[in-house]
Motif scaffolding. Sequence first.
Motif, PDB file in Angstrom:
ATOM      1  N   ARG A   1      10.406  36.889  37.021  1.00 48.16           N
ATOM      2  CA  ARG A   1       9.113  37.388  36.531  1.00 48.16           C
ATOM      3  C   ARG A   1       8.003  36.367  36.782  1.00 48.16           C
ATOM      4  O   ARG A   1       6.940  36.706  37.282  1.00 48.16           O
ATOM      5  CB  ARG A   1       9.191  37.693  35.044  1.00 48.16           C
ATOM      6  N   TYR A   2       8.264  35.116  36.440  1.00 49.39           N
ATOM      7  CA  TYR A   2       7.218  34.101  36.570  1.00 49.39           C
ATOM      8  C   TYR A   2       6.994  33.675  38.016  1.00 49.39           C
ATOM      9  O   TYR A   2       5.868  33.330  38.385  1.00 49.39           O
ATOM     10  CB  TYR A   2       7.493  32.915  35.637  1.00 49.39           C
ATOM     11  N   LEU A   3       8.013  33.727  38.846  1.00 43.97           N
ATOM     12  CA  LEU A   3       7.800  33.469  40.279  1.00 43.97           C
ATOM     13  C   LEU A   3       6.869  34.532  40.852  1.00 43.97           C
ATOM     14  O   LEU A   3       5.930  34.217  41.582  1.00 43.97           O
ATOM     15  CB  LEU A   3       9.125  33.451  41.039  1.00 43.97           C
ATOM     16  N   ARG A   4       7.127  35.781  40.505  1.00 46.61           N
ATOM     17  CA  ARG A   4       6.287  36.880  40.996  1.00 46.61           C
ATOM     18  C   ARG A   4       4.854  36.739  40.476  1.00 46.61           C
ATOM     19  O   ARG A   4       3.892  36.875  41.220  1.00 46.61           O
ATOM     20  CB  ARG A   4       6.887  38.226  40.577  1.00 46.61           C
ATOM     21  N   LYS A   5       4.707  36.450  39.190  1.00 47.06           N
ATOM     22  CA  LYS A   5       3.373  36.315  38.603  1.00 47.06           C
ATOM     23  C   LYS A   5       2.599  35.174  39.249  1.00 47.06           C
ATOM     24  O   LYS A   5       1.416  35.316  39.576  1.00 47.06           O
ATOM     25  CB  LYS A   5       3.478  36.084  37.088  1.00 47.06           C
TER      26      LYS A   5
ATOM     27  N   ALA B   1      16.961  26.598  30.631  1.00 40.96           N
ATOM     28  CA  ALA B   1      17.804  27.793  30.546  1.00 40.96           C
ATOM     29  C   ALA B   1      16.971  29.030  30.219  1.00 40.96           C
ATOM     30  O   ALA B   1      17.195  30.103  30.801  1.00 40.96           O
ATOM     31  CB  ALA B   1      18.890  27.589  29.489  1.00 40.96           C
ATOM     32  N   ASP B   2      16.012  28.877  29.324  1.00 42.37           N
ATOM     33  CA  ASP B   2      15.155  30.020  28.989  1.00 42.37           C
ATOM     34  C   ASP B   2      14.288  30.409  30.178  1.00 42.37           C
ATOM     35  O   ASP B   2      14.124  31.597  30.467  1.00 42.37           O
ATOM     36  CB  ASP B   2      14.290  29.696  27.768  1.00 42.37           C
ATOM     37  N   PHE B   3      13.749  29.414  30.876  1.00 37.95           N
ATOM     38  CA  PHE B   3      12.956  29.708  32.072  1.00 37.95           C
ATOM     39  C   PHE B   3      13.801  30.446  33.102  1.00 37.95           C
ATOM     40  O   PHE B   3      13.337  31.403  33.719  1.00 37.95           O
ATOM     41  CB  PHE B   3      12.376  28.427  32.675  1.00 37.95           C
ATOM     42  N   ASP B   4      15.047  30.017  33.281  1.00 39.62           N
ATOM     43  CA  ASP B   4      15.927  30.676  34.250  1.00 39.62           C
ATOM     44  C   ASP B   4      16.097  32.158  33.938  1.00 39.62           C
ATOM     45  O   ASP B   4      16.204  32.976  34.850  1.00 39.62           O
ATOM     46  CB  ASP B   4      17.288  29.995  34.315  1.00 39.62           C
TER      47      ASP B   4
ATOM     48  N   VAL C   1       8.049  23.252  50.817  1.00 40.87           N
ATOM     49  CA  VAL C   1       7.033  22.662  49.961  1.00 40.87           C
ATOM     50  C   VAL C   1       6.310  23.764  49.218  1.00 40.87           C
ATOM     51  O   VAL C   1       6.066  23.673  48.018  1.00 40.87           O
ATOM     52  CB  VAL C   1       6.045  21.796  50.771  1.00 40.87           C
ATOM     53  N   GLY C   2       5.976  24.834  49.910  1.00 41.42           N
ATOM     54  CA  GLY C   2       5.315  25.965  49.274  1.00 41.42           C
ATOM     55  C   GLY C   2       6.180  26.581  48.197  1.00 41.42           C
ATOM     56  O   GLY C   2       5.698  26.900  47.114  1.00 41.42           O
ATOM     57  N   ASN C   3       7.461  26.750  48.481  1.00 31.34           N
ATOM     58  CA  ASN C   3       8.376  27.308  47.489  1.00 31.34           C
ATOM     59  C   ASN C   3       8.489  26.400  46.281  1.00 31.34           C
ATOM     60  O   ASN C   3       8.535  26.864  45.150  1.00 31.34           O
ATOM     61  CB  ASN C   3       9.747  27.571  48.098  1.00 31.34           C
ATOM     62  N   ASP C   4       8.544  25.091  46.521  1.00 35.40           N
ATOM     63  CA  ASP C   4       8.600  24.131  45.428  1.00 35.40           C
ATOM     64  C   ASP C   4       7.331  24.235  44.589  1.00 35.40           C
ATOM     65  O   ASP C   4       7.400  24.235  43.359  1.00 35.40           O
ATOM     66  CB  ASP C   4       8.770  22.715  45.990  1.00 35.40           C
ATOM     67  N   LEU C   5       6.205  24.347  45.226  1.00 32.61           N
ATOM     68  CA  LEU C   5       4.928  24.470  44.526  1.00 32.61           C
ATOM     69  C   LEU C   5       4.896  25.762  43.710  1.00 32.61           C
ATOM     70  O   LEU C   5       4.458  25.758  42.556  1.00 32.61           O
ATOM     71  CB  LEU C   5       3.767  24.431  45.519  1.00 32.61           C
ATOM     72  N   VAL C   6       5.375  26.829  44.270  1.00 33.89           N
ATOM     73  CA  VAL C   6       5.401  28.109  43.565  1.00 33.89           C
ATOM     74  C   VAL C   6       6.348  28.026  42.366  1.00 33.89           C
ATOM     75  O   VAL C   6       6.021  28.497  41.274  1.00 33.89           O
ATOM     76  CB  VAL C   6       5.789  29.269  44.505  1.00 33.89           C
ATOM     77  N   THR C   7       7.500  27.402  42.541  1.00 33.93           N
ATOM     78  CA  THR C   7       8.438  27.259  41.430  1.00 33.93           C
ATOM     79  C   THR C   7       7.836  26.410  40.320  1.00 33.93           C
ATOM     80  O   THR C   7       7.940  26.760  39.134  1.00 33.93           O
ATOM     81  CB  THR C   7       9.760  26.634  41.913  1.00 33.93           C
TER      82      THR C   7
ATOM     83  N   ALA D   1       5.083  26.184  35.041  1.00 36.23           N
ATOM     84  CA  ALA D   1       3.880  25.867  34.256  1.00 36.23           C
ATOM     85  C   ALA D   1       3.330  27.126  33.597  1.00 36.23           C
ATOM     86  O   ALA D   1       2.926  27.098  32.424  1.00 36.23           O
ATOM     87  CB  ALA D   1       2.825  25.225  35.149  1.00 36.23           C
ATOM     88  N   LEU D   2       3.331  28.232  34.320  1.00 35.89           N
ATOM     89  CA  LEU D   2       2.867  29.504  33.763  1.00 35.89           C
ATOM     90  C   LEU D   2       3.778  29.955  32.615  1.00 35.89           C
ATOM     91  O   LEU D   2       3.307  30.388  31.563  1.00 35.89           O
ATOM     92  CB  LEU D   2       2.815  30.568  34.863  1.00 35.89           C
ATOM     93  N   TYR D   3       5.087  29.821  32.818  1.00 33.94           N
ATOM     94  CA  TYR D   3       6.048  30.143  31.759  1.00 33.94           C
ATOM     95  C   TYR D   3       5.754  29.317  30.509  1.00 33.94           C
ATOM     96  O   TYR D   3       5.701  29.842  29.400  1.00 33.94           O
ATOM     97  CB  TYR D   3       7.480  29.880  32.250  1.00 33.94           C
TER      98      TYR D   3
END
Length: 79
Positions: free
Chosen positions: A56-60, A48-51, A12-18, A23-25
Motif C-alpha cells: 500500500r505504501y509503496l504504491r502511495k 514488521a508492521d510496515f511489512d 537507487v530509485g527503488n531504494d528511494l521509493v522504499t 517515511a509515509l507509513y
Amino acid sequence: MNSDKPKNADLVGNDLVTMGAFALYRAENAHRVSEFEKSQNAEAAIAADFDAYRTRYLRKFKDVFESLTEQGLTVTRAV
C-alpha cells in the motif's frame, strides 16, 4: 529502452521509493509507531508492521513521486 541510464539507477530509485514509503507509513501511522516504540524491540515491531502494509505504501509513495516529477519537482535522498 534508454541505454544512457545507469544500470544501478533503478536500484537507487527503488531504494528511494522504499525509504519514502516507510517515511509515509511512519507519518500516517504515528500513533501506531509511538506504541511500538514503547516495546523492547521497537525497530523490529515497526518493521514488521510496515511489512504488513508495504504494498500500500509503496504504491502511495510512487504516486506522490510521479506527481511531483510531473510538476518538475525532484525527490532526492539527503546525504
